[in-house]
Design a protein around this motif. Structure first.
Motif, PDB file in Angstrom:
ATOM      1  N   UNK A  81      18.758   3.559 -21.771  1.00 12.52           N
ATOM      2  CA  UNK A  81      19.739   4.449 -21.166  1.00 12.52           C
ATOM      3  C   UNK A  81      21.130   4.309 -21.752  1.00 12.52           C
ATOM      4  N   UNK A  82      21.259   3.590 -22.882  1.00 16.01           N
ATOM      5  CA  UNK A  82      22.589   3.320 -23.424  1.00 16.01           C
ATOM      6  C   UNK A  82      23.273   4.583 -23.930  1.00 16.01           C
ATOM      7  N   UNK A  83      22.516   5.508 -24.497  1.00 16.65           N
ATOM      8  CA  UNK A  83      23.139   6.736 -24.998  1.00 16.65           C
ATOM      9  C   UNK A  83      23.649   7.582 -23.841  1.00 16.65           C
ATOM     10  N   UNK A  84      22.869   7.642 -22.774  1.00 19.67           N
ATOM     11  CA  UNK A  84      23.319   8.386 -21.595  1.00 19.67           C
ATOM     12  C   UNK A  84      24.519   7.700 -20.954  1.00 19.67           C
ATOM     13  N   UNK A  85      24.492   6.378 -20.920  1.00 19.28           N
ATOM     14  CA  UNK A  85      25.636   5.637 -20.395  1.00 19.28           C
ATOM     15  C   UNK A  85      26.877   5.893 -21.245  1.00 19.28           C
ATOM     16  N   UNK A  86      26.687   5.942 -22.569  1.00 21.08           N
ATOM     17  CA  UNK A  86      27.804   6.247 -23.459  1.00 21.08           C
ATOM     18  C   UNK A  86      28.350   7.637 -23.230  1.00 21.08           C
ATOM     19  N   UNK A  87      27.454   8.583 -22.981  1.00 20.25           N
ATOM     20  CA  UNK A  87      27.888   9.948 -22.681  1.00 20.25           C
ATOM     21  C   UNK A  87      28.746   9.978 -21.423  1.00 20.25           C
ATOM     22  N   UNK A  88      28.285   9.301 -20.380  1.00 25.83           N
ATOM     23  CA  UNK A  88      29.030   9.287 -19.119  1.00 25.83           C
ATOM     24  C   UNK A  88      30.381   8.592 -19.285  1.00 25.83           C
ATOM     25  N   UNK A  89      30.393   7.456 -19.979  1.00 22.57           N
ATOM     26  CA  UNK A  89      31.651   6.733 -20.176  1.00 22.57           C
ATOM     27  C   UNK A  89      32.635   7.542 -21.013  1.00 22.57           C
ATOM     28  N   UNK A  90      32.121   8.224 -22.034  1.00 23.28           N
ATOM     29  CA  UNK A  90      32.999   9.050 -22.867  1.00 23.28           C
ATOM     30  C   UNK A  90      33.581  10.204 -22.063  1.00 23.28           C
ATOM     31  N   UNK A  91      32.776  10.811 -21.209  1.00 32.10           N
ATOM     32  CA  UNK A  91      33.272  11.892 -20.363  1.00 32.10           C
ATOM     33  C   UNK A  91      34.368  11.386 -19.435  1.00 32.10           C
ATOM     34  N   UNK A  92      34.183  10.201 -18.877  1.00 28.46           N
ATOM     35  CA  UNK A  92      35.218   9.625 -18.016  1.00 28.46           C
ATOM     36  C   UNK A  92      36.487   9.342 -18.806  1.00 28.46           C
ATOM     37  N   UNK A  93      36.332   8.826 -20.020  1.00 23.89           N
ATOM     38  CA  UNK A  93      37.501   8.542 -20.834  1.00 23.89           C
ATOM     39  C   UNK A  93      38.256   9.795 -21.213  1.00 23.89           C
ATOM     40  N   UNK A  94      37.530  10.833 -21.612  1.00 17.84           N
ATOM     41  CA  UNK A  94      38.178  12.092 -21.984  1.00 17.84           C
ATOM     42  C   UNK A  94      38.829  12.759 -20.786  1.00 17.84           C
ATOM     43  N   UNK A 101      44.704   3.713 -24.897  1.00 17.03           N
ATOM     44  CA  UNK A 101      44.351   2.390 -24.387  1.00 17.03           C
ATOM     45  C   UNK A 101      43.833   2.467 -22.955  1.00 17.03           C
ATOM     46  N   UNK A 102      44.481   3.281 -22.142  1.00 16.98           N
ATOM     47  CA  UNK A 102      44.032   3.438 -20.767  1.00 16.98           C
ATOM     48  C   UNK A 102      42.670   4.093 -20.687  1.00 16.98           C
ATOM     49  N   UNK A 103      42.440   5.101 -21.533  1.00 14.88           N
ATOM     50  CA  UNK A 103      41.138   5.768 -21.553  1.00 14.88           C
ATOM     51  C   UNK A 103      40.037   4.805 -21.989  1.00 14.88           C
ATOM     52  N   UNK A 104      40.331   3.958 -22.965  1.00 15.99           N
ATOM     53  CA  UNK A 104      39.343   2.972 -23.416  1.00 15.99           C
ATOM     54  C   UNK A 104      39.039   1.962 -22.315  1.00 15.99           C
ATOM     55  N   UNK A 105      40.038   1.608 -21.516  1.00  8.55           N
ATOM     56  CA  UNK A 105      39.786   0.714 -20.383  1.00  8.55           C
ATOM     57  C   UNK A 105      38.883   1.376 -19.353  1.00  8.55           C
ATOM     58  N   UNK A 106      39.096   2.663 -19.122  1.00  9.65           N
ATOM     59  CA  UNK A 106      38.222   3.401 -18.200  1.00  9.65           C
ATOM     60  C   UNK A 106      36.779   3.365 -18.706  1.00  9.65           C
ATOM     61  N   UNK A 107      36.604   3.539 -20.002  1.00  4.03           N
ATOM     62  CA  UNK A 107      35.261   3.567 -20.579  1.00  4.03           C
ATOM     63  C   UNK A 107      34.577   2.212 -20.502  1.00  4.03           C
ATOM     64  N   UNK A 108      35.343   1.127 -20.487  1.00  5.24           N
ATOM     65  CA  UNK A 108      34.755  -0.215 -20.422  1.00  5.24           C
ATOM     66  C   UNK A 108      34.323  -0.603 -19.008  1.00  5.24           C
ATOM     67  N   UNK A 239      31.036   2.383 -29.336  1.00  4.80           N
ATOM     68  CA  UNK A 239      29.606   2.523 -29.088  1.00  4.80           C
ATOM     69  C   UNK A 239      29.311   3.640 -28.103  1.00  4.80           C
ATOM     70  N   UNK A 240      30.187   3.807 -27.111  1.00  2.00           N
ATOM     71  CA  UNK A 240      29.998   4.897 -26.149  1.00  2.00           C
ATOM     72  C   UNK A 240      30.071   6.261 -26.827  1.00  2.00           C
ATOM     73  N   UNK A 241      30.982   6.409 -27.761  1.00  2.00           N
ATOM     74  CA  UNK A 241      31.116   7.687 -28.457  1.00  2.00           C
ATOM     75  C   UNK A 241      29.857   7.983 -29.266  1.00  2.00           C
ATOM     76  N   UNK A 242      29.278   6.972 -29.886  1.00  2.00           N
ATOM     77  CA  UNK A 242      28.029   7.183 -30.621  1.00  2.00           C
ATOM     78  C   UNK A 242      26.928   7.672 -29.684  1.00  2.00           C
ATOM     79  N   UNK A 243      26.835   7.086 -28.507  1.00  2.00           N
ATOM     80  CA  UNK A 243      25.859   7.565 -27.541  1.00  2.00           C
ATOM     81  C   UNK A 243      26.137   8.986 -27.101  1.00  2.00           C
ATOM     82  N   UNK A 244      27.414   9.322 -26.929  1.00  2.00           N
ATOM     83  CA  UNK A 244      27.784  10.668 -26.486  1.00  2.00           C
ATOM     84  C   UNK A 244      27.429  11.717 -27.537  1.00  2.00           C
TER      85      UNK A 244
END
Length: 260
Positions: A81-94, A101-108, A239-244
């Motif tokens: 599920x890492x690619x889907x997790x990356x998609x979700x984290x990237x959406x939250x960051x965007x 820096x703040x967006x990257x913290x959200x993604x982590x 890594x999240x962006x790659x999944x997204x």
């Protein structure tokens, strides 16, 4: 144990992009380059297993919807599920509206925010709906769609790892593979995958060569637009962006195949 650059690249691709029991013996830039060039081959195996699950269910009388669910679930399971997790984290960051820096913290963060949940649900619904439409056409159309979408997803990762695309952070998988693939090599892999999809479409008569090739091209293009947005927003890839980009490409390929 076979130790060649190709073997190291294959181990890197299957060991990092799937849960298959493949041990990564090298974790350097050369191995990462080979791994990202071999990423579509990992997609071919993932797509083949997804297609097999869908076809088996179809022939057991489960019907197109359940076969479609299997076609979407198997790739998710084979990547933890890492690619889907990356998609979700990237959406939250965007969607966070914060500086890089703040967006990257959200993604982590370990939780998923509202943007991530919304995008995740819509993407999975689109994948299942498109696969169901494909399986309603025939088992061959459904199987071909599952394979093409999985390969296109990994091709998007190859393109995202091309030189000139920086890493947003100095650590993690994104930093390990960012910029490792020469642009010319990435384009050659893209051309090979597009040609193979066209040949498969002609050989199996599922969708025809033109639509199969168009699905790959549109998948790569849509993923490229997302990649460009992420690089501008975050300062590079993670890594999240790659999944997204992988999930975006997979979904686009499926939608293009079933349109019309």
């Amino acid at each position: 144990m076979l130790r060649t650059p190709v073997a190291d690249g294959l181990r890197f691709a299957f060991g990092t992009l799937t849960v298959l029991p493949v041990r990564v013996t090298r974790w350097d830039r050369d191995a990462a380059r080979g791994g990202m060039l071999c990423a579509p081959l990992a997609g071919l195996v993932v797509g083949g297993l997804a297609a097999g699950a869908g076809v088996v269910l179809l022939f057991l009388g489960a019907g197109a919807p359940l076969a479609a669910v299997a076609g979407a679930a198997v790739p998710a399971a084979l990547t933890r599920g890492l690619h889907l997790d990356g998609l979700a984290d990237t959406a939250d960051g965007l969607g966070s509206g914060r500086p890089a820096e703040g967006a990257l913290r959200v993604m982590r963060q370990s939780d998923i925010g509202p943007f991530g949940v919304l995008v995740l649900v819509l993407v999975l619904l689109a994948q299942v709906a498109a696969l169901a439409e494909a399986y309603r056409g025939s088992w061959a159309q459904g199987a071909f769609a599952a394979v093409v979408s999985a390969v296109a997803a990994r091709l998007a990762m190859t393109l995202a790892a091309r030189s000139g695309v920086p890493a947003a952070r100095p650590e993690g998988l994104g930093a390990a593979v960012a910029g490792v693939v020469p642009v010319r090599a990435a384009l050659l892999v893209a051309a090979a995958v597009t040609g193979a999809a066209a040949a498969g479409g002609a050989l199996f008569g599922a969708y025809g060569p033109l639509r199969a090739a168009l699905a790959v091209v549109c998948a790569a293009g849509t993923a490229g637009l997302l990649l460009r947005r992420c690089v501008r927003r975050f300062g590079g890839v993670t890594g999240d962006v790659f999944g997204a980009v992988a999930e975006t490409a997979a979904t686009t390929a499926l939608v293009v195949l079933v349109l019309g």
